[in-house]
Design a protein around this motif. Structure first.
Motif, PDB file in Angstrom:
ATOM      1  N   TRP A  33       0.801  -1.281  -0.073  1.00 31.94           N
ATOM      2  CA  TRP A  33      -0.017   0.029  -0.001  1.00 31.94           C
ATOM      3  C   TRP A  33       0.727   1.275   0.076  1.00 31.94           C
ATOM      4  CZ3 TRP A  33      -0.101   4.068   3.412  1.00 31.94           C
ATOM      5  CH2 TRP A  33      -1.348   4.828   3.312  1.00 31.94           C
ATOM      6  N   ARG A  76       0.632   2.951  -3.287  1.00 33.14           N
ATOM      7  CA  ARG A  76      -0.760   3.668  -2.794  1.00 33.14           C
ATOM      8  C   ARG A  76      -2.035   3.224  -3.307  1.00 33.14           C
ATOM      9  NH1 ARG A  76       0.926   7.107   1.426  1.00 33.14           N
ATOM     10  NH2 ARG A  76       3.241   8.055   0.772  1.00 33.14           N
ATOM     11  N   ASN A  77      -2.118   1.891  -3.211  1.00 36.59           N
ATOM     12  CA  ASN A  77      -3.618   1.442  -3.771  1.00 36.59           C
ATOM     13  C   ASN A  77      -3.616  -0.013  -2.762  1.00 36.59           C
ATOM     14  OD1 ASN A  77      -5.273  -0.065  -5.398  1.00 36.59           O
ATOM     15  ND2 ASN A  77      -5.001   1.267  -6.830  1.00 36.59           N
ATOM     16  N   TRP A  78      -4.859  -0.068  -2.112  1.00 38.19           N
ATOM     17  CA  TRP A  78      -5.139  -1.331  -1.396  1.00 38.19           C
ATOM     18  C   TRP A  78      -5.316  -2.446  -2.010  1.00 38.19           C
ATOM     19  CZ3 TRP A  78     -10.031  -3.620  -1.653  1.00 38.19           C
ATOM     20  CH2 TRP A  78     -10.947  -2.558  -1.923  1.00 38.19           C
ATOM     21  N   LYS A  79      -5.867  -2.277  -3.290  1.00 32.47           N
ATOM     22  CA  LYS A  79      -6.489  -3.187  -4.131  1.00 32.47           C
ATOM     23  C   LYS A  79      -5.480  -4.222  -4.440  1.00 32.47           C
ATOM     24  CE  LYS A  79     -10.562  -0.678  -5.694  1.00 32.47           C
ATOM     25  NZ  LYS A  79     -11.183  -0.300  -6.924  1.00 32.47           N
ATOM     26  N   MET A  80      -4.068  -3.458  -4.690  1.00 33.32           N
ATOM     27  CA  MET A  80      -3.004  -4.301  -5.196  1.00 33.32           C
ATOM     28  C   MET A  80      -2.434  -5.156  -3.756  1.00 33.32           C
ATOM     29  SD  MET A  80      -0.505  -1.857  -7.197  1.00 33.32           S
ATOM     30  CE  MET A  80      -0.603  -1.641  -9.069  1.00 33.32           C
ATOM     31  N   ARG A 138       1.496  -0.441 -13.241  1.00 29.39           N
ATOM     32  CA  ARG A 138       1.394   0.860 -12.917  1.00 29.39           C
ATOM     33  C   ARG A 138       2.203   1.671 -13.814  1.00 29.39           C
ATOM     34  NH1 ARG A 138       4.210   3.364  -7.572  1.00 29.39           N
ATOM     35  NH2 ARG A 138       6.209   2.522  -8.833  1.00 29.39           N
ATOM     36  N   TYR A 156      -6.211  -7.851  -9.690  1.00 29.77           N
ATOM     37  CA  TYR A 156      -6.266  -6.225  -9.557  1.00 29.77           C
ATOM     38  C   TYR A 156      -6.934  -5.286 -10.661  1.00 29.77           C
ATOM     39  CZ  TYR A 156      -3.823  -1.767  -9.806  1.00 29.77           C
ATOM     40  OH  TYR A 156      -3.738  -0.406  -9.611  1.00 29.77           O
ATOM     41  N   ARG A 163      -9.901  -2.772 -10.333  1.00 29.81           N
ATOM     42  CA  ARG A 163      -9.641  -1.410 -10.888  1.00 29.81           C
ATOM     43  C   ARG A 163     -10.861  -0.903 -11.954  1.00 29.81           C
ATOM     44  NH1 ARG A 163      -5.342   1.524 -10.377  1.00 29.81           N
ATOM     45  NH2 ARG A 163      -6.905   3.427 -11.143  1.00 29.81           N
ATOM     46  N   GLU A 171     -14.139   0.635 -11.269  1.00 31.70           N
ATOM     47  CA  GLU A 171     -14.050   2.203 -10.881  1.00 31.70           C
ATOM     48  C   GLU A 171     -14.766   3.022 -11.829  1.00 31.70           C
ATOM     49  OE1 GLU A 171     -10.266   3.380 -10.091  1.00 31.70           O
ATOM     50  OE2 GLU A 171      -9.812   1.926  -8.437  1.00 31.70           O
TER      51      GLU A 171
END
Length: 390
Positions: free
Chosen positions: A161, A165-169, A222, A303, A307, A310
């Motif tokens: 995280w 900066r992504n909790w889904k990862m 990313r 992942y 995403r 969204e």
């Protein structure tokens, strides 16, 4: 020119690719079936826990160690014929000791085994030492191992995280790690390899390896999906290209890592027959292959699918779909409309009619049946038009 390029280059440029995202459901089903088989193996056959977990008796014999010492002493204890003896572990300690581990024995059985081992080594029975390993020590190892696993998973989640900066990862990576753990434990249950502290160490090691492979894939995803709403491809398309770009690297890394581990496993199984190499080798071998698989076929597609739900990415996908639809059915251009409106006849009469000028049919000899000669229109000069006041 592209025919001369290798597979890695063609995957990297997207010339050839495998659609990991589109076929994700298929691999989810495959993984679910494998995990179910592993869970059934654990439930039906159970883990073959070593005496470090269940407790047992350990004998240390002073003897000159040779290449066959471990096998010789294992067969010696097996020939005693004790009931429910289970697996007998024998390994050498340095070049002057042989260690034998069996289930917990009664006092009478301990004396019997001690006498046989002393006779085999040609030493007094007093020189053969024995220790009773209690099950409580194994419980402490299990407890500490579970604590280490929980702490590891928590730190992994925080690290991913913080980095991405992504909790889904983080969620996708943890699911992949749990898949690797269940798969490795299931293989131990199905093959009935002894589950020892060395196995526990190996399992914690493969978690780190699997995590490394997953982070490599996520990092490329990313990179490819940065400012995705400004690109002319969807998030799934850019992510799938990223997975294909690291595919060869992941395969090569796995092969290079698995080859020495396979050598350790073969040495532990066929040369030593028992010991830490066998216990550690299987965990590493299965875990490293499972880690590479889960990173590509489970973690990354999960992942991407999370995403894709969204709103921003869904709107971007619909916008690209509308653009592709309008391109597939283009509207007539302005030039085409003008050409369609222009008369096919390029004669002088047609041109004058198209410009709104009245055409005299007699003058131009356009009256049917008329024998009058065709007259050409006369143009007046500027001086004549000025004189006439025009």
């Amino acid at each position: 020119m592209s025919k001369h390029h290798g597979l890695a280059h063609r995957l990297y440029t997207g010339e050839i690719s495998y659609d990991f995202i589109k076929n994700a459901k298929r691999w989810y089903i495959v993984s679910a079936v494998i995990v179910l088989i592993c869970l059934l193996g654990v439930a039906v056959r159970g883990l073959n826990l070593s005496i470090d977990f269940t407790g047992g008796s350990e004998f240390v014999v002073p003897a000159q160690v040779t290449a066959t010492s471990a096998d010789d002493y294992r067969e010696t204890v097996q020939q005693i014929g004790l009931p429910d003896l289970g697996e007998i572990k024998a390994n050498t300690v340095g070049d002057s000791q042989v260690r034998i581990q069996v289930r917990a024995l009664t006092a009478e059985e301990i004396n019997q085994v001690t006498e046989v081992l002393a006779t085999k080594a040609g030493v007094p029975s007093q020189q053969v030492t024995n220790n009773l390993i209690g099950a409580s020590w194994g419980q402490q190892i299990t407890q500490q191992g579970l604590i280490a696993l929980v702490v590891f998973l928590a730190l992994v989640s925080l690290m991913i995280w913080a980095y991405f900066r992504n909790w889904k990862m983080s969620a996708a990576a943890i699911i992949a790690l749990l898949h690797d753990l269940l798969l490795t434990i299931g293989v131990y249950a199905l093959l009935q390899f002894a589950f020892t502290p060395a196995t526990l160490i190996g399992m914690l090691t493969i978690l780190g390896y699997s995590l490394y492979d997953t982070v490599v894939v996520f990092d490329k995803v990313r990179e490819n999906t940065r400012d995705i709403t400004k690109q002319k491809r969807t998030f799934a398309e850019a992510s799938n290209l990223a997975i294909n770009q690291v595919l060869v690297r992941s395969i090569n890394t796995t092969i290079i890592g698995v080859l020495p581990v396979a050598a350790l496993l073969m040495a532990g199984v066929f040369v030593l027959g028992t010991g830490p190499l066998k216990d550690l080798g299987l965990a590493l071998f299965v875990g490293m292959i499972a880690g590479a698989y889960s990173s590509l076929f489970l973690a990354a597609p999960m992942y991407v699918q999370m995403r894709e739900r969204e709103p921003e990415l869904a709107a971007h996908r619909r916008r690209l779909s509308r653009t592709e639809g309008s391109t597939a059915h283009p509207q007539p251009s302005e030039e085409a409309a003008i050409e369609a409106a222009e008369p096919e006849d390029d004669s002088e009469e047609s041109l004058l009619s198209a410009s709104g000028t009245t055409v005299d049919p007699i003058r131009f000899g356009s009256v049917p049946g008329s024998d009058l000669p065709r007259q050409q229109p006369q143009r007046s000069t500027r001086a004549e038009r000025k004189k006439d006041g025009r």
